[in-house]
Design an enzyme around this catalytic site. Sequence first.
Site, PDB file in Angstrom:
ATOM      1  N   GLU A 112      38.018   6.720   6.872  1.00  0.00           N
ATOM      2  CA  GLU A 112      37.977   7.881   6.112  1.00  0.00           C
ATOM      3  C   GLU A 112      38.257   8.408   5.612  1.00  0.00           C
ATOM      4  O   GLU A 112      40.096   8.547   5.810  1.00  0.00           O
ATOM      5  CB  GLU A 112      35.938   8.436   6.529  1.00  0.00           C
ATOM      6  CG  GLU A 112      35.475   8.269   7.109  1.00  0.00           C
ATOM      7  CD  GLU A 112      34.585   8.615   7.803  1.00  0.00           C
ATOM      8  OE1 GLU A 112      33.656   9.634   7.024  1.00  0.00           O
ATOM      9  OE2 GLU A 112      33.760   7.850   8.719  1.00  0.00           O
ATOM     10  N   HIS A 226      30.781  18.617   2.692  1.00  0.00           N
ATOM     11  CA  HIS A 226      31.207  17.408   2.167  1.00  0.00           C
ATOM     12  C   HIS A 226      31.270  17.480   0.346  1.00  0.00           C
ATOM     13  O   HIS A 226      30.537  17.510  -0.533  1.00  0.00           O
ATOM     14  CB  HIS A 226      30.091  16.820   2.652  1.00  0.00           C
ATOM     15  CG  HIS A 226      30.615  15.521   2.674  1.00  0.00           C
ATOM     16  ND1 HIS A 226      30.725  14.192   1.434  1.00  0.00           N
ATOM     17  CD2 HIS A 226      30.844  14.401   3.785  1.00  0.00           C
ATOM     18  CE1 HIS A 226      30.940  13.287   2.555  1.00  0.00           C
ATOM     19  NE2 HIS A 226      31.087  13.133   3.459  1.00  0.00           N
ATOM     20  N   ARG A 272      38.830  16.581   3.367  1.00  0.00           N
ATOM     21  CA  ARG A 272      37.379  16.625   2.454  1.00  0.00           C
ATOM     22  C   ARG A 272      37.765  18.111   2.126  1.00  0.00           C
ATOM     23  O   ARG A 272      37.155  18.423   1.068  1.00  0.00           O
ATOM     24  CB  ARG A 272      36.859  16.529   3.656  1.00  0.00           C
ATOM     25  CG  ARG A 272      35.856  15.683   4.161  1.00  0.00           C
ATOM     26  CD  ARG A 272      34.267  16.160   5.272  1.00  0.00           C
ATOM     27  NE  ARG A 272      34.160  14.222   5.345  1.00  0.00           N
ATOM     28  CZ  ARG A 272      33.096  14.274   6.226  1.00  0.00           C
ATOM     29  NH1 ARG A 272      33.382  14.717   7.238  1.00  0.00           N
ATOM     30  NH2 ARG A 272      33.311  12.771   6.745  1.00  0.00           N
ATOM     31  N   HIS A 329      28.129  20.973   4.984  1.00  0.00           N
ATOM     32  CA  HIS A 329      27.998  19.734   5.923  1.00  0.00           C
ATOM     33  C   HIS A 329      27.962  19.841   6.843  1.00  0.00           C
ATOM     34  O   HIS A 329      27.259  19.039   8.617  1.00  0.00           O
ATOM     35  CB  HIS A 329      29.143  18.781   5.441  1.00  0.00           C
ATOM     36  CG  HIS A 329      29.302  17.369   6.325  1.00  0.00           C
ATOM     37  ND1 HIS A 329      28.003  16.311   6.249  1.00  0.00           N
ATOM     38  CD2 HIS A 329      30.271  16.562   6.914  1.00  0.00           C
ATOM     39  CE1 HIS A 329      28.047  15.591   6.899  1.00  0.00           C
ATOM     40  NE2 HIS A 329      29.571  15.564   7.346  1.00  0.00           N
ATOM     41  N   ARG A 364      37.040  19.911   9.784  1.00  0.00           N
ATOM     42  CA  ARG A 364      37.118  18.906  10.622  1.00  0.00           C
ATOM     43  C   ARG A 364      37.612  17.311   9.885  1.00  0.00           C
ATOM     44  O   ARG A 364      37.308  16.960   8.933  1.00  0.00           O
ATOM     45  CB  ARG A 364      35.772  18.450  11.226  1.00  0.00           C
ATOM     46  CG  ARG A 364      35.530  16.987  11.781  1.00  0.00           C
ATOM     47  CD  ARG A 364      34.073  17.287  12.084  1.00  0.00           C
ATOM     48  NE  ARG A 364      33.354  17.572  11.134  1.00  0.00           N
ATOM     49  CZ  ARG A 364      32.717  15.995  11.108  1.00  0.00           C
ATOM     50  NH1 ARG A 364      33.396  14.859  11.309  1.00  0.00           N
ATOM     51  NH2 ARG A 364      31.808  16.308   9.907  1.00  0.00           N
TER      52      ARG A 364
HETATM   53  C1  SIN Z   1      30.373  10.597   6.458  1.00  0.00           C
HETATM   54  O1  SIN Z   1      30.250   9.481   6.546  1.00  0.00           O
HETATM   55  O2  SIN Z   1      31.319  10.603   5.022  1.00  0.00           O
HETATM   56  C2  SIN Z   1      30.923  11.817   7.106  1.00  0.00           C
HETATM   57  C3  SIN Z   1      31.413  11.438   8.606  1.00  0.00           C
HETATM   58  C4  SIN Z   1      31.299  12.871   9.631  1.00  0.00           C
HETATM   59  O3  SIN Z   1      30.973  14.335   9.218  1.00  0.00           O
HETATM   60  O4  SIN Z   1      32.295  12.747  10.292  1.00  0.00           O
END
Ligand code: SIN
Length: 524
Positions: A112, A226, A272, A329, A364
């Site tokens: 991610e 997000h 993010r 988010h 985060r």
């Molecule tokens: C996501 O799956 O994009 C969110 C996971 C997260 O917020 O850590």
Amino acid sequence: MSGQTIIVVGAGAAALSLAAAMPPSYQVIVITKKSANDSNSTLAQGGIATSILAEDTSYSHIEDTLYAGCGHNHFDIVKGAITDGKRLVQELIKHHFPFDVDNDGNLELGKEGAHSINRILHAGGDATGRMLIQYLLKQLGEHVILKEYETAADLWVENGRCTGVWTKDSAGKTHLRKADHVVIAAGGCGHLFQINTNNRSVTSDGLSLAYRAGAELTDLEFVQFHPTLLISDGVSYGLVSEAVRGEGAVLINQNGQPVMEGVHPLKDLAPRDIVARVLHQKQTEGARLFLDIRNISNFESRFPTISSLCEKAGIPIEEGQIPVSPGMHFLMGGVSVNKWGETTVPNLYVIGESACTGFHGANRLASNSLLECLVFGRRAAERIQSKKNLPVVNKKLHNPEEVVFAVPESTLEDIQKKMTKFVSIVRTAPELLKMKNWLEQLPVQIINVKEITNEQLELSHVWQTAKLMTQSALLRTESRGGHYRSDFPVKEDAIWKGKQIIHSVDGIKIRKNEGIGDHAIVQA
Ligand code: SIN
């Protein structure tokens, strides 16, 4: 036999990981205002981050966390959470938690935003949070009583220490539940904003309860938007995990042009806050945005939850484009706690998203939050067990009519709309001031705990938290992580490095936190 009673407010991963770790000599009462499946943890798609591959290390995970957090992480907390978290994930593996594995039985590891390597363990494809909650619920012994559809309305503080919780049951009846220790694990504040990824029950209750009890709140200006919520015809259907981009999906505009090209070296997997701002800017210029998923051949088996969201929204996956837009988010800030989850109010603990530990800094790192829930749930459980039995709780009757709330003459929708307009991804002083004044000038009704409805309680909490968040966002005259001011568009280290904006019932102060900032990173 300790004979102590612990009340836990909330039933997400942090709450249940604490409850599962308490031995039978304690009575644990878990109160949640909806069902045990109504939490942000249940909705967590991405997974749990920890270093697994031979070429990965906790050191690298720490570095990525600090990079994403924009110089606002508490270094010792990061280091401790990542090393303890790795041990707890290994425990889950040992106890056969059903993390996804490949045909050879090796753990499948996703990637991610801002992670330098694949290190996200997942379960059920994109259903990690749901599976973790089911797993933790099964770990609870008979000494843990789960009370669903009971709302924590206020905390009871006697002689300077938290000794109970005022609750309202599903019939609207008020109770004062006494406890030796109270733990808040009630999630963040997603429903301060119109478009968000959060469970409907997440209305900042934990923050507001702790604030009313005298605890300090901090870092409320750091809000993570997000980048990719599935939005169709203006309706939000939920999250499209960043793991989708980790598998190769690309953010494009209506002409098929990649929008993150040339913006950041990590392109679609940039932190993010950066991706969300780019998408916001593109939308302001009139673009429509999509995730191009055409090069993910196993989309439906890898992402069953997202596939069913697409079906609900009438988006044909085979066409390979999912319409997306950023939305609220996660809150990096929260109730100030130490490494054990202890607040400034004795016997009151806060864990999970309601807390601000300093782990996440100003932004985060993806999939660090379930990890945080496991670590701080376990630590708070250990801390409570290390405490000696306390004097018997005062049994005098309390008058519920004296427990009062200010309820603004407005609606949740109206506050959400205005927060989205004025305190969102891009902030400016005039807009923040407009919001502050509007919130402060709303007439209020004073209602006691017996008379108040659940809707009025939520409205009171949301209004209170919105005021504090807006004040923080106005005060922080710089941009860092999830707080972006177009009138102060850069990090102002000389003024703001290591500084936190703290709220308590005594007022606002700005305080330097010596643990926050750059530290020599030593191999973990
Ligand atoms: C996501 O799956 O994009 C969110 C996971 C997260 O917020 O850590």
